[in-house]
Scaffold this active site. Sequence first.
Site, PDB file in Angstrom:
ATOM      1  N   GLU A 269      15.808 -15.175   4.475  1.00  0.00           N
ATOM      2  CA  GLU A 269      15.038 -14.461   5.502  1.00  0.00           C
ATOM      3  C   GLU A 269      14.692 -13.059   5.027  1.00  0.00           C
ATOM      4  OE1 GLU A 269      16.837 -14.376   9.433  1.00  0.00           O
ATOM      5  OE2 GLU A 269      16.329 -12.248   9.662  1.00  0.00           O
TER       6      GLU A 269
ATOM      7  N   HIS B 166      -8.457 -11.519  -6.901  1.00  0.00           N
ATOM      8  CA  HIS B 166      -7.283 -11.753  -7.740  1.00  0.00           C
ATOM      9  C   HIS B 166      -6.669 -13.100  -7.378  1.00  0.00           C
ATOM     10  CE1 HIS B 166      -5.607 -10.279  -3.931  1.00  0.00           C
ATOM     11  NE2 HIS B 166      -4.490 -10.887  -4.253  1.00  0.00           N
TER      12      HIS B 166
ATOM     13  N   GLU C 267       1.466  -8.849   1.816  1.00  0.00           N
ATOM     14  CA  GLU C 267       1.202  -9.924   0.850  1.00  0.00           C
ATOM     15  C   GLU C 267       2.563 -10.372   0.354  1.00  0.00           C
ATOM     16  OE1 GLU C 267      -2.067  -8.085  -1.428  1.00  0.00           O
ATOM     17  OE2 GLU C 267      -1.713  -9.573  -2.960  1.00  0.00           O
TER      18      GLU C 267
ATOM     19  N   HIS D  26      -8.875 -14.924  -4.469  1.00  0.00           N
ATOM     20  CA  HIS D  26      -9.158 -14.430  -3.125  1.00  0.00           C
ATOM     21  C   HIS D  26      -9.283 -12.920  -3.128  1.00  0.00           C
ATOM     22  CE1 HIS D  26      -4.773 -14.512  -3.606  1.00  0.00           C
ATOM     23  NE2 HIS D  26      -4.692 -13.523  -2.724  1.00  0.00           N
TER      24      HIS D  26
ATOM     25  N   HIS E 189      24.517 -13.413  10.337  1.00  0.00           N
ATOM     26  CA  HIS E 189      24.032 -12.059  10.665  1.00  0.00           C
ATOM     27  C   HIS E 189      23.591 -12.006  12.116  1.00  0.00           C
ATOM     28  CE1 HIS E 189      20.684 -14.512   9.146  1.00  0.00           C
ATOM     29  NE2 HIS E 189      19.903 -13.848   9.979  1.00  0.00           N
TER      30      HIS E 189
ATOM     31  N   GLU F  91       0.859 -17.284  -1.626  1.00  0.00           N
ATOM     32  CA  GLU F  91       0.902 -15.997  -0.912  1.00  0.00           C
ATOM     33  C   GLU F  91       0.857 -16.240   0.591  1.00  0.00           C
ATOM     34  OE1 GLU F  91      -2.101 -12.953  -1.899  1.00  0.00           O
ATOM     35  OE2 GLU F  91      -2.418 -12.730   0.248  1.00  0.00           O
TER      36      GLU F  91
END
Length: 476
Positions: free
Chosen positions: A180, A355, A414, A400, A219, A361
């Site tokens: 996470e 790029h 990103e 993109h 946690h 991503e």
Amino acid sequence: MTPIPGLFNSFLLKLGILALTAPAQLYALPTNPRFSDWAGSAGDNESNGGAPLRGAVVSSYKLAPGQDADADLGIPFRWDDTKNPQPIRGTWGATDPGPQTYEYSKLNPDIVAPPSTDHNSMPNAKWPMELSHNRLVPNGAGWSRQENTENLPIATAMAGVDMLLAPGAYRELHWHKASEWAYVLNGSCRVQAMDENGQTYVDDVQAGDVWFFPPGVPHSLQALDEGSEFLLVFDQGDFDDSGTGLISEMFLRTPKEVLSKNLNAPLSDFDQLPKDELYIFNGTPAPANLTAQNVTGPGGVARGNHSYTYHLSKQSAYEVPGGSIKIIDPQSFPLASTFSVALVTIHPGAMREIHWHSTDEWGFFVSGQGRVTAYSPPTTGGTFDFQAGDVSYVPATYSHYIENTGDEDIVFLEVLQAPEFTDISVGQWLKLVPEQIIKDTLHLPQSLLDNLSPNKQYIVQGNTNLTALAGGSGTA
Ligand SMILES: *[C@@H]1O[C@H](CO)[C@@H](O)[C@H](O)[C@H]1NC(C)=O
Ligand SMILES: *[C@@H]1O[C@H](CO)[C@@H](O)[C@H](O)[C@H]1NC(C)=O
Ligand SMILES: *[C@@H]1O[C@H](CO)[C@@H](O)[C@H](O)[C@H]1NC(C)=O
Ligand SMILES: *[C@@H]1O[C@H](CO)[C@@H](O)[C@H](O)[C@H]1NC(C)=O
Ligand SMILES: *[C@@H]1O[C@H](CO)[C@@H](O)[C@H](O)[C@H]1NC(C)=O
Ligand SMILES: *[C@@H]1O[C@H](CO)[C@@H](O)[C@H](O)[C@H]1NC(C)=O
């Protein structure tokens, strides 16, 4: 065909379906006259003097500035001031008299009227968090909504959760198989964790900071005075935040005799256990002084490279002419060994340069609005519009860009699953390939190649006057 053709035809005429008998006009697209020019006569109400039986189809419309420009220019345009947006770009497309909700069109001009450079069928790459069914919890303690492969099937490597905790509210003690990574969107929050070696951790984070919890490490989170909204990113596309291990459920699912034996306590100690899972719930406000909750275990307190938080809000941004960038990856936040992230600010009119990455991503628009075209090798391209609160997903090696099409800064996350934040910059690539190869291939002029930088630009400014680029008045 029908025994009473005359009556049938006059009935059609009364309904205004004149076009059925005039196919030549109907198929005269895409040049003028458009569909609307014949459709405007619909709604004949002479028969009863009342309202038109079929209502009005598209009789008048206005194109947004840039919408009449050649379709392959792909000018970004906005329909904010357009009453009835139409799926038209240059000479491509035609009016839409059908059922529609213009609010969707206004948010998605490049989906409703794509540039003609879009090709084939690109899988959906956009998910607005606001369309995720929200999980509200009782007593005003907060809410949580998520993006995963159920609503964005292309996003196989990562999933996201947008969560709000009211002041003093907890996200219950829990654990899960996925890693996470989190970014605090608003307010402040106390995080705490304990690992396999009895090493402990507690820290306060505020808007702009990040945290990370490895798989299995239990946690909890507690919002401080003003409450907190944060974004969680998991390295598992089908992650479900309703499916985590919860301490309340673990106690409910364990025989009380076992609890009593394990914790060396009388059975009556378990009389007050919660009767259901808590998930998000109101609690006693956290003590203001962090030291009061600084429990030191036999493994000591996590610090330095073992730290579970990183105060990204304190890191200065790398400034470039069109915006700025903060990179946070394992070089600066080693515990998050697979999360490499850029927090990108793009000024109006500027663009995150074209790029691609060698890994998928997962993106999130923290603010602003923009558009992204993903090129999916070998022959597919698709353009999508994004607003604050939207998730984007671009698979590995798809080229993109992110173009700011709004009036305020885009702030964009990103997120990669990679040991280092890297990309292939197309501008840099063109500069660093022997010129003859580029000229033979793309027939680009020497002047263009001379102007390129051997360095990555990250963000480019370019021509921001779209009307000038289109060379037209911008209206129709
Ligand atoms: C047709 O309907 C319009 C709009 O309700 C109304 O203004 C017009 O007077 C009507 N025409 C006739 C001939 O009833
Ligand atoms: C946090 O939320 C409050 C209340 O909506 C808002 O006024 C404030 O601008 C937000 N702060 C940030 C950093 O987004
Ligand atoms: C927090 O508590 C510790 C231990 O009682 C104390 O030494 C420290 O000064 C306190 N910090 C603040 C900011 O009050
Ligand atoms: C927590 O305790 C450790 C030592 O056990 C200390 O090094 C650290 O500074 C403390 N942190 C806070 C916030 O009190
Ligand atoms: C912390 O991690 C960084 C980056 O991986 C590394 O360069 C540095 O040597 C590490 N520091 C310690 C004390 O291990
Ligand atoms: C944009 O270009 C048009 C056409 O060349 C020009 O008339 C207009 O003044 C320009 N706008 C700005 C803000 O420069």
